[in-house]
Design a protein around this motif. Sequence first.
Motif, PDB file in Angstrom:
ATOM      1  N   SER A  36       0.825  -1.209   0.000  1.00  0.00           N
ATOM      2  CA  SER A  36       0.000   0.000   0.000  1.00  0.00           C
ATOM      3  C   SER A  36       0.856   1.254   0.000  1.00  0.00           C
ATOM      4  O   SER A  36       0.486   2.270  -0.599  1.00  0.00           O
ATOM      5  CB  SER A  36      -0.937  -0.003   1.207  1.00  0.00           C
ATOM      6  N   ALA A  37       2.008   1.199   0.673  1.00  0.00           N
ATOM      7  CA  ALA A  37       2.909   2.363   0.675  1.00  0.00           C
ATOM      8  C   ALA A  37       3.412   2.662  -0.735  1.00  0.00           C
ATOM      9  O   ALA A  37       3.538   3.824  -1.138  1.00  0.00           O
ATOM     10  CB  ALA A  37       4.078   2.113   1.627  1.00  0.00           C
ATOM     11  N   CYS A  77      -7.889   1.335  -2.501  1.00  0.00           N
ATOM     12  CA  CYS A  77      -9.274   1.114  -2.055  1.00  0.00           C
ATOM     13  C   CYS A  77      -9.445  -0.303  -1.524  1.00  0.00           C
ATOM     14  O   CYS A  77     -10.100  -0.526  -0.494  1.00  0.00           O
ATOM     15  CB  CYS A  77     -10.243   1.342  -3.205  1.00  0.00           C
ATOM     16  N   ASP A  78      -8.864  -1.245  -2.227  1.00  0.00           N
ATOM     17  CA  ASP A  78      -8.941  -2.633  -1.789  1.00  0.00           C
ATOM     18  C   ASP A  78      -8.277  -2.795  -0.412  1.00  0.00           C
ATOM     19  O   ASP A  78      -8.783  -3.531   0.451  1.00  0.00           O
ATOM     20  CB  ASP A  78      -8.256  -3.528  -2.822  1.00  0.00           C
ATOM     21  N   GLY A 125     -11.238  -2.650   6.839  1.00  0.00           N
ATOM     22  CA  GLY A 125     -12.469  -2.155   7.444  1.00  0.00           C
ATOM     23  C   GLY A 125     -12.679  -0.662   7.364  1.00  0.00           C
ATOM     24  O   GLY A 125     -13.546  -0.125   8.065  1.00  0.00           O
ATOM     25  N   ARG A 126     -11.951   0.041   6.516  1.00  0.00           N
ATOM     26  CA  ARG A 126     -12.151   1.489   6.342  1.00  0.00           C
ATOM     27  C   ARG A 126     -13.127   1.686   5.175  1.00  0.00           C
ATOM     28  O   ARG A 126     -12.767   2.161   4.091  1.00  0.00           O
ATOM     29  CB  ARG A 126     -10.814   2.185   6.104  1.00  0.00           C
ATOM     30  N   PHE A 127     -14.359   1.320   5.409  1.00  0.00           N
ATOM     31  CA  PHE A 127     -15.345   1.255   4.337  1.00  0.00           C
ATOM     32  C   PHE A 127     -15.732   2.625   3.795  1.00  0.00           C
ATOM     33  O   PHE A 127     -15.880   2.808   2.584  1.00  0.00           O
ATOM     34  CB  PHE A 127     -16.596   0.516   4.813  1.00  0.00           C
ATOM     35  N   ALA A 128     -15.910   3.605   4.666  1.00  0.00           N
ATOM     36  CA  ALA A 128     -16.308   4.938   4.211  1.00  0.00           C
ATOM     37  C   ALA A 128     -15.233   5.541   3.313  1.00  0.00           C
ATOM     38  O   ALA A 128     -15.534   6.156   2.280  1.00  0.00           O
ATOM     39  CB  ALA A 128     -16.580   5.842   5.412  1.00  0.00           C
ATOM     40  N   THR A 129     -13.970   5.347   3.707  1.00  0.00           N
ATOM     41  CA  THR A 129     -12.853   5.859   2.899  1.00  0.00           C
ATOM     42  C   THR A 129     -12.831   5.190   1.528  1.00  0.00           C
ATOM     43  O   THR A 129     -12.674   5.848   0.493  1.00  0.00           O
ATOM     44  CB  THR A 129     -11.519   5.604   3.621  1.00  0.00           C
ATOM     45  N   ALA A 130     -12.984   3.860   1.519  1.00  0.00           N
ATOM     46  CA  ALA A 130     -12.966   3.125   0.253  1.00  0.00           C
ATOM     47  C   ALA A 130     -14.137   3.541  -0.632  1.00  0.00           C
ATOM     48  O   ALA A 130     -13.972   3.733  -1.845  1.00  0.00           O
ATOM     49  CB  ALA A 130     -13.008   1.626   0.524  1.00  0.00           C
ATOM     50  N   ALA A 185     -15.825   6.406  -0.689  1.00  0.00           N
ATOM     51  CA  ALA A 185     -15.647   7.755  -1.220  1.00  0.00           C
ATOM     52  C   ALA A 185     -14.681   7.754  -2.393  1.00  0.00           C
ATOM     53  O   ALA A 185     -14.892   8.435  -3.404  1.00  0.00           O
ATOM     54  CB  ALA A 185     -15.153   8.675  -0.110  1.00  0.00           C
ATOM     55  N   SER A 186     -13.608   6.984  -2.267  1.00  0.00           N
ATOM     56  CA  SER A 186     -12.622   6.927  -3.340  1.00  0.00           C
ATOM     57  C   SER A 186     -13.187   6.240  -4.573  1.00  0.00           C
ATOM     58  O   SER A 186     -13.002   6.711  -5.700  1.00  0.00           O
ATOM     59  CB  SER A 186     -11.370   6.197  -2.849  1.00  0.00           C
ATOM     60  N   LEU A 187     -13.887   5.139  -4.380  1.00  0.00           N
ATOM     61  CA  LEU A 187     -14.440   4.402  -5.514  1.00  0.00           C
ATOM     62  C   LEU A 187     -15.469   5.224  -6.281  1.00  0.00           C
ATOM     63  O   LEU A 187     -15.529   5.182  -7.512  1.00  0.00           O
ATOM     64  CB  LEU A 187     -15.081   3.102  -5.038  1.00  0.00           C
ATOM     65  N   ARG A 188     -16.274   5.982  -5.550  1.00  0.00           N
ATOM     66  CA  ARG A 188     -17.294   6.787  -6.211  1.00  0.00           C
ATOM     67  C   ARG A 188     -16.684   7.914  -7.036  1.00  0.00           C
ATOM     68  O   ARG A 188     -17.300   8.384  -7.997  1.00  0.00           O
ATOM     69  CB  ARG A 188     -18.231   7.364  -5.153  1.00  0.00           C
TER      70      ARG A 188
END
Length: 878
Positions: free
Chosen positions: A630-631, A650-651, A657-662, A664-667
């Motif tokens: 990820s880095a 995002c994956d 478990g950072r679903f809100a972050t993922a 927002a990025s995917l959208r």
Amino acid sequence: MARVNLRAAFMNGLESTVTAQQVFINRVDEVAAFERSLVELHRVLDQAEVSPVVDRAQARRNVLTFYGVGGIGKTTLSHELERRLLADAAAGDRDDVVAVRLDVSEDGACDIENLLLSLRAGLGRLGDHWPAFDLAPASYWARAHPGEALQEFLDASPALRRAARSIGLGDQIAESVRQVDPAGLGGLAGLAHRAALATYRAIRDRVREGRLLSDCELFAELVEADADYETLSYFPYLLAWDIEQQPRRGRRAGRPTVCVFLDTFEVVNGRTDRALERFVQRCVYLMPNVLFVITGRNRIDWADTGAGSELDFTGLQCWPNLHFSNDTIEPRQHLVGYLSDSDADSYLSEALTRDGRPAMSAAIRDRIIAGGQGLPLYLDLSVSHFAELLARGGQPAVTDFGGSFTAVATRSIRDLPRDERDLVRTAALIDRVGAELLRAGRPGVPDGSVARFLRRPFLTHDDAYERPYALHTALRQAIGEADRTLPDGWSDRDRREAAVRLLTWLGERVGASSGRVATAQALESGLKLAAEHGVFDDWMARATQRLVEAGQWTELGAGLITAPAEGPEYQSIRAAIQGVRLRRAGKVEEAVAVLSDAAAVARSGSLTAQLVRVHLAHALRNHGEYTQASAIYQGLLGGEFDAAARYWLCDYDYLNGRFATALASLRGQQSRRPEDEGERLRLLGHIWRVNARFGEAAATYRDAIALARSEGLAAAEAKALANLAQTACWSGDMTTVAEAAARARELLDLVPNPVELVKIRSAEAVAHAMAGSSGAARAAVGDTRQLADRIAYRGGHTLADVAEILLGALAGDRAEACRTRAALDQRTRTSGGNIYWVPIVSCWIDGPATAAEDGPVVDWVDGPVAALGRWADVVAGR
């Protein structure tokens, strides 16, 4: 001598009495060896109690090798042997003699798909019925290239296109398929996605029922094996079997005579990595009823025990005739020597004649023979020089000849007008040229000069290729050295600047619409230019990534050299390709090491550095090192691989478990291609699913399924169907689970992906548990773990743990559920992903409130109370 005679005949004017003759240097021993080899191979085959095609343990005696230094005349010999074979067949009114020529130095010739289909096209002249081979590639192609019609591949390569069209290869294969599946195919172009899937199923089902080629041993195994190059490299066995089935015809009514001429074989057996040679060797070994005439610079070591594990078939028991101690029994290995003085004099005397006598004086011939030391290419260039002097109206003198090979090359350049001197220097930089490429490499040169240059005798020509002209390799090398002694010779800077222009021209022909073969061929030529001249263009990195994303990683690197080469970009792309190969071969730790070393020295910010880093991140993910990966993805944001980096980040957020972050990025992501959009949709579905918002998850997966179907993406459709089954199972919807699983399995027959099979089986375990069929559920859990172990997929055990805990919770067995939860907790902590499953299963054991307070922190989409409440209802509502 190829074209010098024709040129001399046309350039000496009406009054000239000089006549050009086509001359073959009389290699008596080599020609006799070829003739004896044909006789001996037929004798061995006719006397065998069991055909060696069937008895694969029999020794092979089907390889005739001519090896020697460059310029010695090996290619000319190969062409002459082919000519004599076909001329004798025509004189004898025989239609059961076939010759197939493959120059493995040509762009794309080393691709195993291209090689096999070229063989099949050549053999098609024996007849149009090749059922075993034609059906196997048809089923292979359906799975290996979903959405790509086989006819498109046949048309992509000029040489293959010409060979295929000459015998109607597309129609022959299509007819073989129609006999199995009359309704499933409308011509070879139909071998794509759905029609191809139907074709594969029809072939597979008839094989399983024993109604198709049951007498061809291993046909069934080859049809059902994984659709990869490893499997494909065994298909020559089917060609050999089909040859055995060809009807005996002609006056002799004997077995057909098939010769395959493999030229420039040093490209294959001169590599450090012998993977390609292993594939080619399998082809030769599995076709013992074909005589392979191999010409190259190196002796073949297949009979040596030291060939080791890199090749499959080694030692005297496999190749008794190829051992260095054998100097009598044909076919065997022959060192092609320099010409004797008498043979050289015969060649020079006959090449150009005046009134039936040698045009060259004895003194000139002696001078050439002394300088050439029997090297045919030296003699050929000297004849060209003599013809050039005559064409100018001069009288050749003894002092115009002799000297080293470099001196002869120097004279060949000096004979040319200034524009053509620059063109020959340009042609020496690259393996093949054409008029457009020459104009790109030397802008400003008049079209007339280009046209005259392309008629020069030292260029060979084959119109099967997009770039049909080539200089002999030895001449290319000599020109570079010879040019340094000329007053107007090119400097290293001149060569590099011309190489840059050539590279740019190649890149302009590799666009989004370019086919895979064209892309691979351009990249191969570009890599050779990069290695030899220290030049580079970013299109090469993009082409490399495109081939990797298309799953064609085995085609990469044909132009790579293993010795140190100029340019940090070349070093980086070489490391990236090596890393991809290692990772796809399952050698992840080696891939990480190679890519880490390359990343440490790559030029910061360059496209090749980004290429290295993205593949390093992929290798680290495969190795389970998500944090390090990820880095790297974070550092790639804003660059060439921004889209890939954003997706995998995002994956990573999803896994932790950072679903809100993922979300927002995917959208906010814009997909470049349908494949990318499909991945984006599926990851959205994953987030909804683990938050127990099953309706939204199912709708998103159905969108992904529809997109994949519309675009012909079988692999993506299979993944989305497996995910749909993983969603429907929690509501106990056995009908949807069964339908999605069945459809996914059908597609996974087409595009194998064992990870998806693990997911499907785990979904069936949950569905059975929800339906109250605990026995079937436990059997499915066991199958899930077994499949996961077989492919070393640790995530499969996480899915099995969840299903097993569900069984315990539904049965009220708290102790069993707690034991498995402890294993799940340890497993997810170690891997650094899928941490949300621990609070999910805890809500079944301890209730939602306790599950929300204990365990890893998860950013649920609508809060822990709502999300875990829905998960608790899964068990309570059942």
